[in-house]
Design an enzyme around this catalytic site. Sequence first.
Site, PDB file in Angstrom:
ATOM      1  N   GLU A  17       0.830  -1.212   0.000  1.00  7.76           N
ATOM      2  CA  GLU A  17       0.000   0.000   0.000  1.00  7.76           C
ATOM      3  C   GLU A  17       0.860   1.256   0.000  1.00  7.76           C
ATOM      4  OE1 GLU A  17      -3.751   0.157   2.093  1.00  7.76           O
ATOM      5  OE2 GLU A  17      -2.989   1.827   3.273  1.00  7.76           O
ATOM      6  N   TYR A  49      -6.800   7.101  -0.701  1.00  7.12           N
ATOM      7  CA  TYR A  49      -7.540   8.289  -1.145  1.00  7.12           C
ATOM      8  C   TYR A  49      -7.834   9.153   0.077  1.00  7.12           C
ATOM      9  CZ  TYR A  49     -11.295  10.719  -3.763  1.00  7.12           C
ATOM     10  OH  TYR A  49     -12.085  11.645  -4.397  1.00  7.12           O
ATOM     11  N   HIS A  77      -8.126   3.580  -4.404  1.00  3.97           N
ATOM     12  CA  HIS A  77      -9.128   3.764  -3.356  1.00  3.97           C
ATOM     13  C   HIS A  77     -10.017   4.959  -3.702  1.00  3.97           C
ATOM     14  CE1 HIS A  77      -6.900   1.497   0.113  1.00  3.97           C
ATOM     15  NE2 HIS A  77      -6.658   0.933  -1.060  1.00  3.97           N
ATOM     16  N   ASP A 109     -13.575   8.191   6.782  1.00  2.00           N
ATOM     17  CA  ASP A 109     -13.886   8.578   8.165  1.00  2.00           C
ATOM     18  C   ASP A 109     -14.825   9.769   8.152  1.00  2.00           C
ATOM     19  OD1 ASP A 109     -12.551   6.669   9.680  1.00  2.00           O
ATOM     20  OD2 ASP A 109     -10.623   7.646   9.316  1.00  2.00           O
ATOM     21  N   HIS A 148     -15.575  -2.353  13.594  1.00  2.00           N
ATOM     22  CA  HIS A 148     -15.425  -0.924  13.301  1.00  2.00           C
ATOM     23  C   HIS A 148     -15.816  -0.134  14.557  1.00  2.00           C
ATOM     24  CE1 HIS A 148     -16.265   3.064  11.657  1.00  2.00           C
ATOM     25  NE2 HIS A 148     -15.431   2.726  10.693  1.00  2.00           N
ATOM     26  N   GLN A 175      -8.761  -4.285   8.192  1.00  2.00           N
ATOM     27  CA  GLN A 175      -7.999  -3.355   9.022  1.00  2.00           C
ATOM     28  C   GLN A 175      -6.826  -4.135   9.627  1.00  2.00           C
ATOM     29  OE1 GLN A 175      -6.770  -0.650   9.775  1.00  2.00           O
ATOM     30  NE2 GLN A 175      -8.528   0.495  10.538  1.00  2.00           N
ATOM     31  N   GLN A 211       5.365   4.933  16.197  1.00  2.00           N
ATOM     32  CA  GLN A 211       4.356   4.437  15.247  1.00  2.00           C
ATOM     33  C   GLN A 211       3.245   3.669  15.980  1.00  2.00           C
ATOM     34  OE1 GLN A 211       6.037   1.658  12.518  1.00  2.00           O
ATOM     35  NE2 GLN A 211       4.243   1.582  11.218  1.00  2.00           N
ATOM     36  N   LYS A 271       7.235   3.236   2.621  1.00  2.00           N
ATOM     37  CA  LYS A 271       8.591   2.942   3.098  1.00  2.00           C
ATOM     38  C   LYS A 271       9.166   1.782   2.279  1.00  2.00           C
ATOM     39  CE  LYS A 271       7.799   4.458   7.811  1.00  2.00           C
ATOM     40  NZ  LYS A 271       7.232   3.964   9.065  1.00  2.00           N
TER      41      LYS A 271
HETATM   42  C1  LIG Z   1      -8.366  -1.762   4.031  1.00  2.00           C
HETATM   43  C2  LIG Z   1      -8.752  -0.336   4.366  1.00  2.00           C
HETATM   44  C3  LIG Z   1      -8.425   0.686   3.475  1.00  2.00           C
HETATM   45  C4  LIG Z   1      -8.779   2.016   3.764  1.00  2.00           C
HETATM   46  N1  LIG Z   1      -8.432   3.008   2.884  1.00  2.00           N
HETATM   47  C5  LIG Z   1      -8.816   4.289   3.135  1.00  2.00           C
HETATM   48  C6  LIG Z   1      -8.521   5.347   2.202  1.00  2.00           C
HETATM   49  O1  LIG Z   1      -7.906   5.137   1.155  1.00  2.00           O
HETATM   50  N2  LIG Z   1      -8.955   6.606   2.503  1.00  2.00           N
HETATM   51  C7  LIG Z   1      -9.648   6.865   3.664  1.00  2.00           C
HETATM   52  O2  LIG Z   1     -10.015   8.019   3.881  1.00  2.00           O
HETATM   53  N3  LIG Z   1      -9.932   5.892   4.565  1.00  2.00           N
HETATM   54  C8  LIG Z   1      -9.540   4.616   4.328  1.00  2.00           C
HETATM   55  N4  LIG Z   1      -9.836   3.626   5.229  1.00  2.00           N
HETATM   56  C9  LIG Z   1     -10.527   3.965   6.485  1.00  2.00           C
HETATM   57  C10 LIG Z   1     -12.073   3.923   6.333  1.00  2.00           C
HETATM   58  O3  LIG Z   1     -12.475   4.953   5.459  1.00  2.00           O
HETATM   59  C11 LIG Z   1     -12.694   4.095   7.713  1.00  2.00           C
HETATM   60  O4  LIG Z   1     -12.444   2.979   8.514  1.00  2.00           O
HETATM   61  C12 LIG Z   1     -14.169   4.491   7.752  1.00  2.00           C
HETATM   62  O5  LIG Z   1     -14.490   4.907   9.080  1.00  2.00           O
HETATM   63  C13 LIG Z   1     -15.139   3.395   7.373  1.00  2.00           C
HETATM   64  O6  LIG Z   1     -15.098   3.111   6.042  1.00  2.00           O
HETATM   65  P1  LIG Z   1     -15.858   1.806   5.464  1.00  2.00           P
HETATM   66  O7  LIG Z   1     -15.734   1.833   4.013  1.00  2.00           O
HETATM   67  O8  LIG Z   1     -15.470   0.601   6.206  1.00  2.00           O
HETATM   68  O9  LIG Z   1     -17.377   2.215   5.901  1.00  2.00           O
HETATM   69  P2  LIG Z   1     -18.718   1.398   6.008  1.00  2.00           P
HETATM   70  O10 LIG Z   1     -18.647   0.061   5.388  1.00  2.00           O
HETATM   71  O11 LIG Z   1     -19.798   2.308   5.536  1.00  2.00           O
HETATM   72  O12 LIG Z   1     -18.848   1.174   7.583  1.00  2.00           O
HETATM   73  C14 LIG Z   1     -18.816   2.252   8.515  1.00  2.00           C
HETATM   74  C15 LIG Z   1     -19.722   1.948   9.706  1.00  2.00           C
HETATM   75  O13 LIG Z   1     -21.101   1.900   9.276  1.00  2.00           O
HETATM   76  C16 LIG Z   1     -21.663   0.604   9.471  1.00  2.00           C
HETATM   77  N5  LIG Z   1     -22.446   0.308   8.261  1.00  2.00           N
HETATM   78  C17 LIG Z   1     -21.958   0.007   7.027  1.00  2.00           C
HETATM   79  N6  LIG Z   1     -22.966  -0.153   6.145  1.00  2.00           N
HETATM   80  C18 LIG Z   1     -24.113   0.037   6.846  1.00  2.00           C
HETATM   81  C19 LIG Z   1     -25.487   0.022   6.490  1.00  2.00           C
HETATM   82  N7  LIG Z   1     -25.874  -0.241   5.240  1.00  2.00           N
HETATM   83  N8  LIG Z   1     -26.404   0.275   7.451  1.00  2.00           N
HETATM   84  C20 LIG Z   1     -26.024   0.548   8.724  1.00  2.00           C
HETATM   85  N9  LIG Z   1     -24.726   0.582   9.123  1.00  2.00           N
HETATM   86  C21 LIG Z   1     -23.790   0.343   8.196  1.00  2.00           C
HETATM   87  C22 LIG Z   1     -20.475  -0.326   9.656  1.00  2.00           C
HETATM   88  O14 LIG Z   1     -20.787  -1.470  10.429  1.00  2.00           O
HETATM   89  C23 LIG Z   1     -19.475   0.584  10.350  1.00  2.00           C
HETATM   90  O15 LIG Z   1     -19.764   0.692  11.717  1.00  2.00           O
HETATM   91  C24 LIG Z   1      -9.476   2.298   4.984  1.00  2.00           C
HETATM   92  C25 LIG Z   1      -9.783   1.260   5.875  1.00  2.00           C
HETATM   93  C26 LIG Z   1      -9.428  -0.047   5.582  1.00  2.00           C
HETATM   94  C27 LIG Z   1      -9.751  -1.144   6.565  1.00  2.00           C
END
Ligand SMILES: Cc1cc2nc3c(=O)[nH]c(=O)nc-3n(C[C@H](O)[C@H](O)[C@H](O)COP(=O)(O)OP(=O)(O)OC[C@H]3O[C@@H](n4cnc5c(N)ncnc54)[C@H](O)[C@@H]3O)c2cc1C
Length: 290
Positions: A17, A49, A77, A109, A148, A175, A211, A271
Amino acid sequence: MKITEMLTASKQMLSFEVFPPKTETVFRSVSEAALQIAALHPDFISVTYGAGGGTSRYTLQLAKEIREATGVEPLAHLTCVSSSRETVSARIEEIHAAGIQNVMALRGDLPKDGICSKDYHHACDLITELRASGYDFCIGGACYPEVHPESVNQKEDIASLRLKAEAGCDFFTTQMFFDNHLLFNFLYKIREAGIFIPVFPGIMPITSKKQVEQVLRLSNASLPQRFRSLMDRYGDSDAAMRQAGIIYATEQIIDLFANGIQVVHVYTMNKPEIAAAIQHNLSQIIGMPL
Ligand SMILES: Cc1cc2nc3c(=O)[nH]c(=O)nc-3n(C[C@H](O)[C@H](O)[C@H](O)COP(=O)(O)OP(=O)(O)OC[C@H]3O[C@@H](n4cnc5c(N)ncnc54)[C@H](O)[C@@H]3O)c2cc1C
């Protein structure tokens, strides 16, 4: 090439990544580090992203450079929680026009100012839109072996994950976690809940004491005693902590492969030396048949 097509090769794979810069002035130095990582030829490479749009315009630029310079397939992303439908739709067109087939669909987030998009509430909204575009993307989503932070419990979290799979996700990347039992337990539970798409465990090599604090704050991950002991013993020596952290991550990866995982994603965090060390440690293992 789509990541789902790579999986049919039935061999053990590694993805790395990188994250794009926040400003134009540092684009060159960041892209050099990212290209060095890509030059190690992982099976594919994630390009993150910026949630608030900070680095978003560089994601595609970096993804394209990586593919052109090294031939490594990028996974671009994309987040939606801070964006309008028009912005997301424009990004999808750009991704398609750039010939990128793999997209990691994320909510992002929640913005600190609390102002969310009226168009997007969850990642599944974005997954649905990517599917509706008709561009035949290979779509990834995020999942959380330790739940989450916004979810009330794991059952609820897994129910949301199922909605993402039903919306058209092809795979999940996890994660970071530091105890493989958490991953195996999570896999058991999601399979029991009827989610059968591939899961790529995400491993973060921790190479300094500083870190650790950062990672724990951002990821909600727990640290097992085995890792705490290592930090207590080596945390004050940069060189020793780096070596211990790389070995710890390598051991996690070997254990995952040994237990049937096909793809491990490494949070290499721009890195190249860490990416190279991990790859070197796995040189006889990567590419082995399942
Ligand atoms: C592998 C990975 C890569 C990432 N890359 C990035 C990145 O490039 N840029 C960045 O800004 N962030 C990134 N993140 C962080 C991520 O954006 C955050 O963790 C964010 O808070 C949640 O994103 P998500 O897509 O999991 O959200 P979601 O899948 O929408 O989940 C968020 C919350 O809502 C709940 N939820 C989901 N769908 C529903 C629904 N239909 N109804 C009710 N509740 C629901 C879930 O259980 C969870 O509690 C990454 C995280 C991971 C694990």
